[in-house]
Motif scaffolding. Structure first.
Motif, mmCIF file in Angstrom:
data_model
loop_
_atom_site.group_PDB
_atom_site.id
_atom_site.type_symbol
_atom_site.label_atom_id
_atom_site.label_comp_id
_atom_site.label_asym_id
_atom_site.label_seq_id
_atom_site.Cartn_x
_atom_site.Cartn_y
_atom_site.Cartn_z
ATOM 1 N N ASN A 161 -5.631 19.751 3.106
ATOM 2 C CA ASN A 161 -5.083 18.815 2.163
ATOM 3 C C ASN A 161 -5.689 17.900 1.119
ATOM 4 O O ASN A 161 -5.208 18.022 0.060
ATOM 5 N N SER B 9 1.546 11.622 8.483
ATOM 6 C CA SER B 9 0.986 11.821 9.758
ATOM 7 C C SER B 9 1.403 10.691 10.683
ATOM 8 O O SER B 9 1.566 11.238 11.979
ATOM 9 N N SER C 36 0.637 18.460 0.505
ATOM 10 C CA SER C 36 1.383 17.010 0.276
ATOM 11 C C SER C 36 0.364 16.413 -0.994
ATOM 12 O O SER C 36 1.189 15.443 -1.788
ATOM 13 N N SER C 37 -0.618 16.067 -0.747
ATOM 14 C CA SER C 37 -1.350 15.449 -1.742
ATOM 15 C C SER C 37 -1.100 15.992 -3.263
ATOM 16 O O SER C 37 -1.082 15.516 -4.109
ATOM 17 N N GLN D 124 -6.287 13.499 7.855
ATOM 18 C CA GLN D 124 -5.667 12.812 6.630
ATOM 19 C C GLN D 124 -6.400 11.259 6.491
ATOM 20 O O GLN D 124 -6.555 10.758 5.352
ATOM 21 N N SER E 127 -5.215 21.054 8.575
ATOM 22 C CA SER E 127 -4.664 19.765 7.854
ATOM 23 C C SER E 127 -5.977 19.408 6.640
ATOM 24 O O SER E 127 -5.408 18.693 5.804
ATOM 25 N N SER F 102 0.100 10.912 2.455
ATOM 26 C CA SER F 102 -0.165 12.007 3.606
ATOM 27 C C SER F 102 -0.350 11.261 4.874
ATOM 28 O O SER F 102 -0.043 11.851 5.955
#
Length: 470
Positions: free
Chosen positions: A40, A313, A291-292, A161, A37, A309
């Protein structure tokens, strides 16, 4: 009375010990979540620093998944040869190497290579943690302890995140700005080395799997481990006899053992592969990898997109807590079915909201009302995934296979999971340019199809000993 008190204390002691070793094994899941992740937050900085387009970006993001498939494929057979704990140590070393050198990458090519190495660690951790936890956990606790793997994954996602957002804020909202001599996106990747070192230290403190010890004629060590994990009132010799009975007629498994008499792959292995593929084809990792970029593509700035984001999470963690609290009460199948229904509806809502993206603007945008609908729908989707398929699949993969092929079959199923993950992650940048709405309609269709798959093909494993699986 004194004897009863002593037994209670011993019971609490053994349960605490089991939780500790299960949590230590699940630390691999934390790194799995962090490594998969963290990209991201770094992806925008990578694009700008190396001046690459969507196809190269997609490969840099998804390259770790190629390593994951490779690591998962060989993890089971390696664990059967050298033991579960040594394989955990190998994974920890791979995570350290990947974190440091991907953060210091000088080109998009060597960044991808270091991410492939980290991906091998992810693949190994994705196999060894559920297998090890299933083998050391008493049946009555196995669902909850197996769920620690997914809890660790979502905590890894959340922490990555949060770190991404914090570093972005420290760098004035731009991940290409310098912090302590390096661009912020590089620190996002390098920081992984610290939990990887902790994972290696924890792996040195946990015992070997009793089933591995018995399979390798280490009876005294197996007795010691089982006494600690099964508690003071269990018939240890009876438990060892049960395991011996299962192992006595077996030989070291090879891939041919995954085939039936007709030469085709065993149905139970196909079900495991199906679970893995469906878990990825519902598109969950698009949220955690992209997602960003996703929220930036509809008009949010870098800082706000990273904050969104973080919020997804948090929802992911909440959903996982819900799953852990109910999985041993209501079972694996009902939980998966609830999740399939909830994901289908929420993904449909997200697809509908994204159908209102205005592509005529220089940067695609969406009206506030539809934007809010997309954000809420995405959060609801993440919740339903986390409280069902996110946990259930890993628990089932650790439980559903017969003893003689468990580690190997789990390896194959996990390898297919990473191949499916690669397909989704690599294709999303291109698909999103084609149609954000269409992409989410496809994911919704897979969520819908997962419902009849669970009903028809998946057996409930709640409360059963591993020896009952065949």
């Amino acid at each position: 009375m004194a004897t009863m008190t002593t037994n209670v204390q011993k019971g609490e002691e053994h349960f605490g010990y089991v939780v500790f070793i299960a949590a230590a094994a699940a630390m691999g899941g934390f790194l799995f979540g962090y490594d998969s992740s963290v990209i991201n937050g770094a992806v925008t900085g990578i694009q700008k620093h190396f001046n690459v387009g969507s196809n190269q970006t997609g490969f840099a993001v998804a390259s770790a998944l190629l390593g994951s498939a490779f690591g998962a494929w060989f993890a089971g057979s390696l664990a059967d040869r050298i033991g579960r704990v040594k394989v955990m140590l190998i994974a920890a070393v791979l995570f350290v190497i990947s974190g440091v050198f991907s953060g210091l990458a000088v080109s998009i090519v060597d960044l991808s290579i270091w991410r492939i190495i980290g991906g091998m660690g992810i693949g190994i951790a994705s196999v060894i943690a559920p297998a090890y936890i299933a083998e050391v956990a008493p049946p009555q606790y196995r669902g909850r302890l197996g769920s620690l793997q997914q809890m660790a994954i979502v905590l890894g996602i959340f922490i990555s995140q949060l770190i991404n957002y914090g570093l972005s804020q420290a760098a004035n909202g731009q991940t290409t700005n310098n912090l302590w001599g390096l661009q912020a996106w590089r620190w996002m990747l390098i920081i992984e080395a610290f939990p990887a070192l902790l994972y290696g230290l924890l792996a040195l403190l946990v015992p070997e799997s009793p089933r591995y010890l018995i399979a390798n004629n280490k009876h005294d060590q197996a007795v010691e481990v089982l006494t600690k994990v099964e508690g003071p009132n269990i018939d240890i010799e009876g438990r060892i006899a049960d395991i011996h009975a299962v192992l006595a007629s077996e030989h070291k498994p090879g891939f041919r053992n995954l085939l039936g008499p007709n030469g085709f792959v065993l149905p139970i292995v196909l079900v495991g592969i199906g679970l893995s593929v469906f878990q990825q084809f519902v598109g969950i990792n698009v949220i955690f990898y992209y997602s960003s970029l996703l929220w930036q593509s509809v008009g949010y700035n870098v800082s706000n997109s990273l904050l969104l984001s973080v919020s997804t999470s948090i929802v992911n963690v909440i959903g996982t807590v819900v799953a852990i609290s109910v999985i041993d009460r209501i079972g694996r199948k009902p939980l998966a079915l609830i999740g399939s229904a909830g994901m289908t509806v929420s993904l449909g809502v997200v697809a509908w909201a994204f159908s209102h993206v205005d592509k005529a603007t220089a940067v695609a945008s969406i009206s506030k009302g539809y934007g809010t609908t997309a954000i809420v729908g995405a959060h609801v989707y993440v919740f339903f995934f986390a409280m069902s398929w996110g946990v259930v699949v890993w628990v089932l993969l650790g439980e559903m296979f017969p003893n003689k092929i468990r580690a190997l079959a789990l390896s194959v199923a996990a390898a297919f999971q990473w191949v499916a993950n690669f397909a989704i992650s690599q294709s999303f940048p291109t698909m999103s340019r084609w149609s954000l709405s269409g992409s989410y309609i496809i994911y919704a269709c897979f969520a819908f199809l997962s419902f009849p798959f669970i009903v028809k093909f998946v057996r409930e494993t709640k409360g059963k000993s591993l020896e009952e699986m065949g």
